[in-house]
Design a protein around this motif. Structure first.
Motif, PDB file in Angstrom:
ATOM      1  N   GLU A 159     -26.410  28.806  34.838  1.00  0.00           N
ATOM      2  CA  GLU A 159     -27.439  29.248  35.787  1.00  0.00           C
ATOM      3  C   GLU A 159     -26.934  29.211  37.216  1.00  0.00           C
ATOM      4  O   GLU A 159     -27.247  30.085  38.017  1.00  0.00           O
ATOM      5  N   ARG A 202     -24.831  32.324  37.896  1.00  0.00           N
ATOM      6  CA  ARG A 202     -25.275  33.658  37.534  1.00  0.00           C
ATOM      7  C   ARG A 202     -25.368  34.608  38.722  1.00  0.00           C
ATOM      8  O   ARG A 202     -24.895  35.727  38.674  1.00  0.00           O
ATOM      9  N   TYR A 214     -32.986  32.340  25.486  1.00  0.00           N
ATOM     10  CA  TYR A 214     -33.324  31.665  26.737  1.00  0.00           C
ATOM     11  C   TYR A 214     -34.811  31.450  26.761  1.00  0.00           C
ATOM     12  O   TYR A 214     -35.578  32.286  26.297  1.00  0.00           O
ATOM     13  N   THR A 216     -37.976  30.917  29.157  1.00  0.00           N
ATOM     14  CA  THR A 216     -38.515  30.923  30.514  1.00  0.00           C
ATOM     15  C   THR A 216     -39.988  30.572  30.401  1.00  0.00           C
ATOM     16  O   THR A 216     -40.784  31.390  29.974  1.00  0.00           O
ATOM     17  N   PHE A 232     -36.614  34.364  25.068  1.00  0.00           N
ATOM     18  CA  PHE A 232     -35.971  35.671  25.009  1.00  0.00           C
ATOM     19  C   PHE A 232     -34.635  35.540  24.312  1.00  0.00           C
ATOM     20  O   PHE A 232     -33.810  34.696  24.669  1.00  0.00           O
ATOM     21  N   ALA A 285     -31.212  36.729  23.870  1.00  0.00           N
ATOM     22  CA  ALA A 285     -30.229  37.576  24.549  1.00  0.00           C
ATOM     23  C   ALA A 285     -29.137  38.029  23.589  1.00  0.00           C
ATOM     24  O   ALA A 285     -28.589  39.118  23.724  1.00  0.00           O
ATOM     25  N   PRO A 323     -24.623  48.188  28.359  1.00  0.00           N
ATOM     26  CA  PRO A 323     -25.520  48.346  29.502  1.00  0.00           C
ATOM     27  C   PRO A 323     -25.881  47.001  30.118  1.00  0.00           C
ATOM     28  O   PRO A 323     -25.704  45.959  29.497  1.00  0.00           O
ATOM     29  N   SER A 324     -26.413  47.089  31.320  1.00  0.00           N
ATOM     30  CA  SER A 324     -26.804  45.870  32.010  1.00  0.00           C
ATOM     31  C   SER A 324     -27.896  45.148  31.226  1.00  0.00           C
ATOM     32  O   SER A 324     -28.805  45.786  30.699  1.00  0.00           O
ATOM     33  N   GLY A 325     -27.770  43.852  31.116  1.00  0.00           N
ATOM     34  CA  GLY A 325     -28.774  43.067  30.402  1.00  0.00           C
ATOM     35  C   GLY A 325     -28.570  43.044  28.906  1.00  0.00           C
ATOM     36  O   GLY A 325     -29.390  42.494  28.176  1.00  0.00           O
ATOM     37  N   SER A 326     -27.463  43.611  28.430  1.00  0.00           N
ATOM     38  CA  SER A 326     -27.260  43.688  26.992  1.00  0.00           C
ATOM     39  C   SER A 326     -26.756  42.365  26.409  1.00  0.00           C
ATOM     40  O   SER A 326     -26.770  42.170  25.197  1.00  0.00           O
ATOM     41  N   GLY A 327     -26.287  41.476  27.274  1.00  0.00           N
ATOM     42  CA  GLY A 327     -25.849  40.170  26.763  1.00  0.00           C
ATOM     43  C   GLY A 327     -24.360  39.923  26.892  1.00  0.00           C
ATOM     44  O   GLY A 327     -23.837  38.974  26.314  1.00  0.00           O
ATOM     45  N   LYS A 328     -23.685  40.733  27.680  1.00  0.00           N
ATOM     46  CA  LYS A 328     -22.224  40.597  27.809  1.00  0.00           C
ATOM     47  C   LYS A 328     -21.849  39.245  28.416  1.00  0.00           C
ATOM     48  O   LYS A 328     -20.991  38.527  27.896  1.00  0.00           O
ATOM     49  N   SER A 329     -22.495  38.924  29.555  1.00  0.00           N
ATOM     50  CA  SER A 329     -22.157  37.655  30.218  1.00  0.00           C
ATOM     51  C   SER A 329     -22.540  36.471  29.350  1.00  0.00           C
ATOM     52  O   SER A 329     -21.820  35.471  29.286  1.00  0.00           O
ATOM     53  N   THR A 330     -23.675  36.622  28.671  1.00  0.00           N
ATOM     54  CA  THR A 330     -24.096  35.550  27.770  1.00  0.00           C
ATOM     55  C   THR A 330     -23.028  35.309  26.718  1.00  0.00           C
ATOM     56  O   THR A 330     -22.647  34.162  26.452  1.00  0.00           O
ATOM     57  N   GLU A 371     -16.510  41.217  34.457  1.00  0.00           N
ATOM     58  CA  GLU A 371     -16.456  42.258  35.492  1.00  0.00           C
ATOM     59  C   GLU A 371     -15.577  41.858  36.673  1.00  0.00           C
ATOM     60  O   GLU A 371     -16.032  41.810  37.810  1.00  0.00           O
ATOM     61  N   HIS A 387     -17.882  47.604  33.277  1.00  0.00           N
ATOM     62  CA  HIS A 387     -18.726  48.780  33.177  1.00  0.00           C
ATOM     63  C   HIS A 387     -17.895  50.048  33.069  1.00  0.00           C
ATOM     64  O   HIS A 387     -18.359  51.080  32.616  1.00  0.00           O
TER      65      HIS A 387
HETATM   66  N1  LIG Z   1     -31.013  31.726  31.909  1.00  0.00           N
HETATM   67  C1  LIG Z   1     -31.680  32.789  31.449  1.00  0.00           C
HETATM   68  N2  LIG Z   1     -32.997  32.719  31.238  1.00  0.00           N
HETATM   69  C2  LIG Z   1     -33.683  33.759  30.771  1.00  0.00           C
HETATM   70  N3  LIG Z   1     -33.138  34.929  30.515  1.00  0.00           N
HETATM   71  C3  LIG Z   1     -31.810  35.075  30.697  1.00  0.00           C
HETATM   72  C4  LIG Z   1     -31.008  34.015  31.188  1.00  0.00           C
HETATM   73  N4  LIG Z   1     -29.741  34.443  31.285  1.00  0.00           N
HETATM   74  C5  LIG Z   1     -29.749  35.727  30.869  1.00  0.00           C
HETATM   75  N5  LIG Z   1     -30.979  36.112  30.519  1.00  0.00           N
HETATM   76  C6  LIG Z   1     -31.374  37.391  30.004  1.00  0.00           C
HETATM   77  O1  LIG Z   1     -30.526  37.674  28.917  1.00  0.00           O
HETATM   78  C7  LIG Z   1     -30.150  39.031  28.913  1.00  0.00           C
HETATM   79  C8  LIG Z   1     -28.650  39.137  28.908  1.00  0.00           C
HETATM   80  O2  LIG Z   1     -28.144  38.705  30.119  1.00  0.00           O
HETATM   81  P1  LIG Z   1     -26.639  38.861  30.494  1.00  0.00           P
HETATM   82  O3  LIG Z   1     -26.415  38.220  31.824  1.00  0.00           O
HETATM   83  O4  LIG Z   1     -25.827  38.361  29.380  1.00  0.00           O
HETATM   84  O5  LIG Z   1     -26.479  40.426  30.637  1.00  0.00           O
HETATM   85  P2  LIG Z   1     -25.213  41.298  30.997  1.00  0.00           P
HETATM   86  O6  LIG Z   1     -24.937  42.132  29.854  1.00  0.00           O
HETATM   87  O7  LIG Z   1     -24.150  40.424  31.498  1.00  0.00           O
HETATM   88  O8  LIG Z   1     -25.758  42.189  32.200  1.00  0.00           O
HETATM   89  P3  LIG Z   1     -24.999  42.701  33.500  1.00  0.00           P
HETATM   90  O9  LIG Z   1     -24.152  43.827  33.088  1.00  0.00           O
HETATM   91  O10 LIG Z   1     -26.113  43.157  34.392  1.00  0.00           O
HETATM   92  O11 LIG Z   1     -24.267  41.546  34.041  1.00  0.00           O
HETATM   93  C9  LIG Z   1     -30.784  39.662  30.150  1.00  0.00           C
HETATM   94  O12 LIG Z   1     -31.947  40.327  29.745  1.00  0.00           O
HETATM   95  C10 LIG Z   1     -31.139  38.485  30.999  1.00  0.00           C
HETATM   96  O13 LIG Z   1     -32.295  38.746  31.736  1.00  0.00           O
END
Ligand SMILES: Nc1ncnc2c1ncn2[C@@H]1O[C@H](COP(=O)(O)OP(=O)(O)OP(=O)(O)O)[C@@H](O)[C@H]1O
Ligand SMILES: [Mg+2]
Lengths: 418, 247
Positions: A413, A416, B33, B35, B40, B42, B61-68, B189, B221
């Protein structure tokens, strides 16, 4: 934990928040200073007051005859008890725990004359043991009344320093003749000045002391006015008191449980009371000081919390490259302790310098100098240790909770967002 | 699930072991995650293998879960369910200290936002993981100098992040990621905050590292950058869409 590593991390992080840390250091130095100075002031006061108290003598008791309140062996109540000149010896033979026992006579309004100077004074008949019991110490050039004076009933006088000044002014009194109720006496000594804050029959500075044997011969008083005694061990005081009631009760035929028959002022007990009061005062001062320091402690906790909030990203980064939580915890803890001790050391140094300065301030003895009553603030080893312990505890407490928060940062977190 | 994956590109590097060795092995990994009261998911069941020495691009795509996904791979976080084996070790069972040690020695992170310590010099930033690994000060000095010259910043050792360009900052971050000679470099990235020219420089640095035998997982990306990898993983809505060769 590797110390050099901790140190490296600390020095780096320190640079980032110089201003805030500096302010906290000032608060800490101030808090430490107030606790140190208050404690030092209490210590000085205690030392001075016990010094002043010892003017009367320490570990002694004064005994007066009283009046019986209980009938005993056919004798009615309301009889006065009075001491004879041989009573001190009688007591000494029966109570071996006593180091000194001596009788004392008093007479007020005695005419004392030297040259044109005519004074009306308080004359006491005393014993050589008063030198030790009652701090009747002679000034250089003179002596105290001694055993030969007693045996030969010599007409010698030992003057209180204030009386000496009134009688002789700047003149050297030793060996001079004075007239006491028109009888010639030779001055053998003058009492060394001392601070005396308690007394039972006038202040020693105004006394004209002569051997009690001489007093009896000259004034013919049938009874001693009081008896002064001193035990070898002050712990025996209460037990000696009971023995006195037994011994004198047997001699003068009063009930040993009749508390009014003798009246005893135990200086040891009142000194204990005094010591307790002083401890109370010191604790009070210590608490005030601690509260001031506590505010500084809150300041430390505060900057730690603020800095952790600002540094969550940094904490996250460190965790991402392999910092264990325990390391983050100890880093913040060490940081809080370093800040606390740096500020504390600063405050201690300033307090020490101030008290040393006080010590060098001149005092005029004899004049009603404030310092003579208050003493000088003194930093003792115990005070130093107490302050270090308080600082350590405070540093730990004010560092621990922020450090625990730092160690619980979630790296994902914190990393992020930008 | 095919556990005996064959490395198609391993022949260039001679090491026999690295050819068939699986370094990242995720089995039905999920991450949710929470909240408030809302949970949610991910990642919704990821099966993924990365072999030693591979260069994998991750797109989606953004928000798809790559960073997770990357945070899980790097042991910055642990899966909610599913199993993750890193170099044969079950990550789910690791203690916080073990996870910290893995991040210190086994993986190196490179972030889009660089994530350098702002008040520390390039030198000091690279030194941090070495401090945590208790490397002696003499070795640290040698190592930091070597790393910074490897990324072409020998002359910027004393610069703070504010005194460097984005590309330079990212190169410091790469040097830091390499500090304890990790087996895997995870990059999220890494070129996202850079202009195309410094971005290309960074990517060719990754190519070099790949040539030298590092395993690299890089999120991006940009398809052109992703194509530097030998294989591309596409993620959408927390699931892997394609997990294959570039072709
Ligand atoms: N700590 C958290 N609490 C709640 N939701 C989270 C948390 N971290 C990530 N998410 C949600 O999980 C999903 C995946 O997030 P993630 O950061 O992995 O996306 P991403 O693919 O890396 O996007 P981007 O390309 O924008 O970086 C997103 O919808 C995000 O909102
Ligand atoms: Mg992302």
């Amino acid at each position: 934990m590797n110390f050099t590593m901790m140190y490296n991390l600390f020095v780096r992080d320190f640079r980032k928040q110089k201003k805030r840390i500096t302010l906290t250091l000032v608060a800490l130095a101030w808090g430490t200073m107030s606790i140190m100075l208050l404690l030092a002031f209490g210590e000085g006061l205690h030392r001075q007051m016990s010094l002043n108290q010892r003017g009367l003598g320490s570990n002694l008791a004064v005994m007066w005859g009283g009046q019986t309140t209980k009938p005993f062996k056919g004798l009615g109540k309301g009889r006065p008890i009075r001491f004879l000149k041989e009573d001190p010896e009688y007591i000494a033979e029966r109570i071996p725990e006593l180091k000194h026992v001596a009788g004392e006579y008093h007479r007020w309004g005695v005419t004392v004359r030297y040259g044109d100077e005519v004074l009306s004074e308080h004359v006491t008949g005393i014993h050589p043991s008063f030198e030790e019991m009652r701090y009747h110490l002679p000034q250089v050039g003179g002596r105290m009344i001694n055993q030969i004076d007693m045996e030969k009933r010599r007409r010698v006088a030992f003057l209180g320093w204030d009386l000496n000044e009134r009688l002789f002014g700047d003149e050297d009194p030793i060996g001079k003749q004075i007239l006491v109720n028109d009888m010639p006496f030779t001055v053998v000594g003058v009492m060394a000045e001392k601070m005396q804050t308690n007394s039972y029959s006038g202040m020693d500075e105004d006394n004209l002391a002569i051997p009690s044997t001489t007093f009896k011969a000259v004034f013919g008083d049938p009874w001693l006015d009081n008896i002064v005694y001193q035990p070898y061990d002050k712990a025996d005081m209460p037990h000696i008191e009971r023995q006195l009631f037994e011994v004198l009760g047997a001699k003068y035929k009063f009930d040993p449980t009749d508390e009014r028959a003798l009246s005893i002022w135990d200086v040891v007990a009142s000194q204990q009371e005094f010591t307790n009061i002083m401890i109370g005062i010191k604790m009070f001062l210590g608490i005030i000081g601690s509260l001031t320091l506590l505010i500084a402690g809150v300041g430390v906790a505060n900057i730690m919390y603020v800095s952790i909030k600002e540094r969550t990203r940094e904490i996250g980064i460190k965790m991402a490259v392999g910092a264990r939580r325990s390391l983050i915890l100890s880093q913040f803890l060490v940081e809080a302790l370093m800040i606390t001790f740096t500020g504390g050391a600063l405050g201690m140094a300033i307090s020490y310098a101030l008290t040393e300065g006080f010590k060098r301030m001149p005092v005029n003895p004899g004049t009603a100098d404030v310092l003579e009553f208050m003493g000088r603030p003194t930093v003792s080893f115990e005070i130093g240790m107490a302050v270090i312990i308080i600082l350590g505890a405070m540093g730990l407490l004010s560092g621990l909770f922020p450090a625990m928060r730092a160690a619980s940062v979630n790296p994902v977190e914190s990393l992020r967002y930008e | 699930m095919n556990k005996i994956a064959v490395n198609t590109n391993g022949s260039a590097r001679g090491e026999a072991k690295s050819m068939t060795d699986t370094i990242i092995d995720m089995r039905d990994v999920r991450k949710s995650y929470r909240t408030g009261k809302v949970s949610f998911e991910a990642l919704k069941g990821i099966d993924c293998l990365v072999k030693r020495g591979e260069f994998v691009g991750v797109v989606g795509p953004s928000g798809s879960g790559k960073s997770t996904l990357m945070n899980l791979m790097g042991c910055l976080d642990i899966p909610t369910t599913g199993e993750y084996y890193l170099e044969g070790q079950l990550v789910n069972k690791m203690t916080p200290n073990q996870l910290a040690d893995v991040r210190n020695r086994t993986v190196g992170f490179v972030f889009q936002a660089f994530n350098l310590l702002p008040y520390a010099t390039a030198y000091e930033n690279v030194e941090v993981p070495l401090l945590f690994a208790r490397v002696s000060s003499r070795k640290r000095r040698e190592r930091v100098a070597e790393l910074l010259s490897r990324v072409g910043l020998a002359d910027k050792m004393a610069n703070k992040p504010t005194e460097m360009s984005g590309g330079e900052m990212q190169r410091v971050a790469i040097a830091r990621a390499l500090a304890n000679e990790p087996d895997i470099i995870l990059a999220d990235e890494p070129t996202g905050n850079l202009d195309s020219k410094s971005g290309e420089a960074i990517v060719s640095l990754f190519d070099e590292l790949h040539q030298a035998g590092k395993t690299i997982v890089m999120i991006t990306h940009d398809m052109n950058i992703a194509k530097h990898g030998e294989r591309i993983i596409r993620i959408k809505d927390g699931l892997i869409q394609t997990n294959g060769d570039l072709s």
